[in-house]
Design a protein around this motif. Structure first.
Motif, PDB file in Angstrom:
ATOM      1  N   PHE A 112       0.843  -1.202   0.000  1.00 15.17           N
ATOM      2  CA  PHE A 112       0.000   0.000   0.000  1.00 15.17           C
ATOM      3  C   PHE A 112       0.872   1.244   0.000  1.00 15.17           C
ATOM      4  N   GLU A 113       0.597   2.153  -0.940  1.00 19.12           N
ATOM      5  CA  GLU A 113       1.303   3.434  -0.894  1.00 19.12           C
ATOM      6  C   GLU A 113       0.866   4.253   0.307  1.00 19.12           C
ATOM      7  N   MET A 114      -0.295   3.922   0.880  1.00 22.07           N
ATOM      8  CA  MET A 114      -0.863   4.710   1.973  1.00 22.07           C
ATOM      9  C   MET A 114      -0.247   4.398   3.334  1.00 22.07           C
ATOM     10  N   LEU A 115       0.467   3.286   3.454  1.00 20.72           N
ATOM     11  CA  LEU A 115       0.966   2.842   4.746  1.00 20.72           C
ATOM     12  C   LEU A 115       2.476   3.015   4.864  1.00 20.72           C
ATOM     13  N   THR A 116       2.920   3.425   6.032  1.00 21.18           N
ATOM     14  CA  THR A 116       4.344   3.360   6.357  1.00 21.18           C
ATOM     15  C   THR A 116       4.684   1.915   6.723  1.00 21.18           C
ATOM     16  N   PRO A 117       5.951   1.547   6.747  1.00 21.15           N
ATOM     17  CA  PRO A 117       6.305   0.203   7.210  1.00 21.15           C
ATOM     18  C   PRO A 117       5.787  -0.092   8.612  1.00 21.15           C
ATOM     19  N   ALA A 118       5.822   0.897   9.500  1.00 25.25           N
ATOM     20  CA  ALA A 118       5.333   0.686  10.862  1.00 25.25           C
ATOM     21  C   ALA A 118       3.830   0.424  10.872  1.00 25.25           C
ATOM     22  N   GLN A 119       3.080   1.162  10.071  1.00 22.73           N
ATOM     23  CA  GLN A 119       1.638   0.937   9.998  1.00 22.73           C
ATOM     24  C   GLN A 119       1.333  -0.442   9.423  1.00 22.73           C
ATOM     25  N   ALA A 120       2.100  -0.849   8.415  1.00 18.91           N
ATOM     26  CA  ALA A 120       1.888  -2.169   7.820  1.00 18.91           C
ATOM     27  C   ALA A 120       2.157  -3.270   8.838  1.00 18.91           C
ATOM     28  N   ALA A 121       3.209  -3.111   9.614  1.00 16.52           N
ATOM     29  CA  ALA A 121       3.517  -4.093  10.652  1.00 16.52           C
ATOM     30  C   ALA A 121       2.392  -4.169  11.678  1.00 16.52           C
ATOM     31  N   ALA A 122       1.817  -3.015  12.017  1.00 16.36           N
ATOM     32  CA  ALA A 122       0.707  -2.994  12.965  1.00 16.36           C
ATOM     33  C   ALA A 122      -0.518  -3.698  12.390  1.00 16.36           C
ATOM     34  N   ALA A 123      -0.753  -3.527  11.102  1.00 18.02           N
ATOM     35  CA  ALA A 123      -1.899  -4.190  10.458  1.00 18.02           C
ATOM     36  C   ALA A 123      -1.763  -5.703  10.494  1.00 18.02           C
ATOM     37  N   MET A 124      -0.532  -6.187  10.521  1.00 23.65           N
ATOM     38  CA  MET A 124      -0.292  -7.627  10.538  1.00 23.65           C
ATOM     39  C   MET A 124      -0.623  -8.248  11.894  1.00 23.65           C
ATOM     40  N   THR A 125      -0.826  -7.424  12.909  1.00 23.45           N
ATOM     41  CA  THR A 125      -1.056  -7.959  14.260  1.00 23.45           C
ATOM     42  C   THR A 125      -2.533  -8.139  14.574  1.00 23.45           C
ATOM     43  N   VAL A 126      -3.427  -7.733  13.666  1.00 22.41           N
ATOM     44  CA  VAL A 126      -4.869  -7.808  13.934  1.00 22.41           C
ATOM     45  C   VAL A 126      -5.565  -8.592  12.838  1.00 22.41           C
ATOM     46  N   ASP A 127      -6.793  -8.968  13.105  1.00 25.06           N
ATOM     47  CA  ASP A 127      -7.629  -9.651  12.118  1.00 25.06           C
ATOM     48  C   ASP A 127      -8.015  -8.646  11.046  1.00 25.06           C
ATOM     49  N   ARG A 128      -7.494  -8.821   9.854  1.00 28.72           N
ATOM     50  CA  ARG A 128      -7.731  -7.806   8.824  1.00 28.72           C
ATOM     51  C   ARG A 128      -9.134  -7.858   8.244  1.00 28.72           C
ATOM     52  N   THR A 129      -9.934  -8.851   8.621  1.00 22.10           N
ATOM     53  CA  THR A 129     -11.347  -8.813   8.251  1.00 22.10           C
ATOM     54  C   THR A 129     -12.150  -7.953   9.218  1.00 22.10           C
ATOM     55  N   ASP A 130     -11.504  -7.485  10.270  1.00 24.17           N
ATOM     56  CA  ASP A 130     -12.126  -6.582  11.244  1.00 24.17           C
ATOM     57  C   ASP A 130     -11.690  -5.159  10.892  1.00 24.17           C
ATOM     58  N   ALA A 131     -12.545  -4.472  10.153  1.00 21.03           N
ATOM     59  CA  ALA A 131     -12.179  -3.149   9.634  1.00 21.03           C
ATOM     60  C   ALA A 131     -11.803  -2.186  10.745  1.00 21.03           C
ATOM     61  N   ALA A 132     -12.553  -2.197  11.829  1.00 17.65           N
ATOM     62  CA  ALA A 132     -12.266  -1.269  12.929  1.00 17.65           C
ATOM     63  C   ALA A 132     -10.903  -1.556  13.536  1.00 17.65           C
ATOM     64  N   ALA A 133     -10.564  -2.831  13.662  1.00 14.31           N
ATOM     65  CA  ALA A 133      -9.273  -3.196  14.249  1.00 14.31           C
ATOM     66  C   ALA A 133      -8.118  -2.745  13.367  1.00 14.31           C
ATOM     67  N   VAL A 134      -8.254  -2.922  12.060  1.00 17.46           N
ATOM     68  CA  VAL A 134      -7.185  -2.504  11.144  1.00 17.46           C
ATOM     69  C   VAL A 134      -7.052  -0.988  11.154  1.00 17.46           C
ATOM     70  N   ALA A 135      -8.182  -0.298  11.118  1.00 17.69           N
ATOM     71  CA  ALA A 135      -8.146   1.168  11.128  1.00 17.69           C
ATOM     72  C   ALA A 135      -7.480   1.693  12.396  1.00 17.69           C
ATOM     73  N   THR A 136      -7.797   1.072  13.522  1.00 19.20           N
ATOM     74  CA  THR A 136      -7.201   1.506  14.787  1.00 19.20           C
ATOM     75  C   THR A 136      -5.714   1.192  14.827  1.00 19.20           C
ATOM     76  N   ALA A 137      -5.339   0.000  14.408  1.00 20.64           N
ATOM     77  CA  ALA A 137      -3.935  -0.415  14.455  1.00 20.64           C
ATOM     78  C   ALA A 137      -3.056   0.483  13.594  1.00 20.64           C
ATOM     79  N   THR A 138      -3.581   0.908  12.463  1.00 21.80           N
ATOM     80  CA  THR A 138      -2.788   1.718  11.536  1.00 21.80           C
ATOM     81  C   THR A 138      -2.901   3.214  11.799  1.00 21.80           C
ATOM     82  N   GLY A 139      -3.782   3.610  12.726  1.00 23.89           N
ATOM     83  CA  GLY A 139      -3.993   5.038  12.946  1.00 23.89           C
ATOM     84  C   GLY A 139      -4.541   5.732  11.719  1.00 23.89           C
ATOM     85  N   TRP A 140      -5.395   5.024  10.991  1.00 19.90           N
ATOM     86  CA  TRP A 140      -5.859   5.517   9.692  1.00 19.90           C
ATOM     87  C   TRP A 140      -6.578   6.857   9.802  1.00 19.90           C
TER      88      TRP A 140
END
Length: 234
Positions: free
Chosen positions: A36-64
């Motif tokens: 994703f051009e929208m994510l920093t490496p740190a945000q991408a790593a955070a996205a890997m720690t949550v269930d990515r089918t849970d939109a709220a969890a991914v949004a929170t983890a990445t600080g979207w």
């Protein structure tokens, strides 16, 4: 869908139809890495720690919500479409873009930067002028083009790293301008790794030129949005 090692899927960032198309392609391709051009490496790593089918969890983890990108609800189906893929962040640091504007993309990027013909430079300069509503002084346009070229090269570099790490296929989610086969990410990929097969989708609102530089083009309606040039005319 054709077989490819890397799929470069362009978008107009706030067009929900474009994101739905991307999600559909990702579901079909089932890439081993999503860049994703929208994510920093740190945000991408955070996205890997949550269930990515849970939109709220991914949004929170990445600080979207604080990222400046459009509503995550449009991007969530892309994450969910490949729940096992490695998430990669390709965002280019602001300081690097400022350097590229002064020194040129080739002086900043660690990835190969494709050369430009005079005609291609003129096209990119005109695109930057239009993107900024004609408000930029002409002397700023070369620097803006170099920032664009830096992002193309760095997005390509992040995508190649993801391919080497996973074996592919890899999908890159990016703006349609970066998906151009002549001067965008595909051109940088071709320069760095001519052995790989790259397929590019340009998603365009309203109408597309007959010779639009993509492997495929999807034309959609125009998203209802405030006039982006209004602030320059007030």
């Amino acid at each position: 869908m054709p077989g490819a090692d890397i799929f470069v899927l362009g978008e107009v960032h706030d067009n929900p139809t474009h994101h739905a198309t991307q999600a559909g392609i990702v579901a079909q391709v089932q890439p081993l890495a999503l860049v994703f051009e929208m994510l920093t490496p740190a945000q991408a790593a955070a996205a890997m720690t949550v269930d990515r089918t849970d939109a709220a969890a991914v949004a929170t983890a990445t600080g979207w919500a604080d990222s400046g990108w459009p509503d995550f609800a449009m991007y969530a189906p892309i994450f969910a479409a490949a729940p096992g893929a490695t998430i990669v962040g390709a965002a280019v640091p602001r300081d690097d873009m400022l350097r590229a504007m002064k020194e040129g993309a080739a002086a900043v990027s660690t990835s190969p930067v494709p050369p430009l013909t005079d005609a291609q430079l003129a096209v990119l300069s005109q695109e930057q002028a239009e993107a900024h509503c004609g408000a930029l002084p002409p002397e700023m346009l070369p620097g803006m083009v170099e920032a664009q070229r830096l992002r193309d090269a760095d997005f390509a570099g992040a995508t190649l790293s993801a391919f080497d790490a996973t074996g592919g296929p890899v999908v890159l989610i990016t703006g349609t301008g970066h998906a151009r086969t002549d001067v965008g990410v595909p051109a940088a990929l071709r320069l760095a790794r001519p052995d790989l097969k790259v397929w590019s989708l340009g998603q365009i609102e309203g109408a597309a030129e007959a010779d639009a530089p993509f492997d495929a083009v999807a034309v959609t309606g125009v998203t209802d949005r405030p006039d982006p040039c209004a602030t320059f005319t007030q």
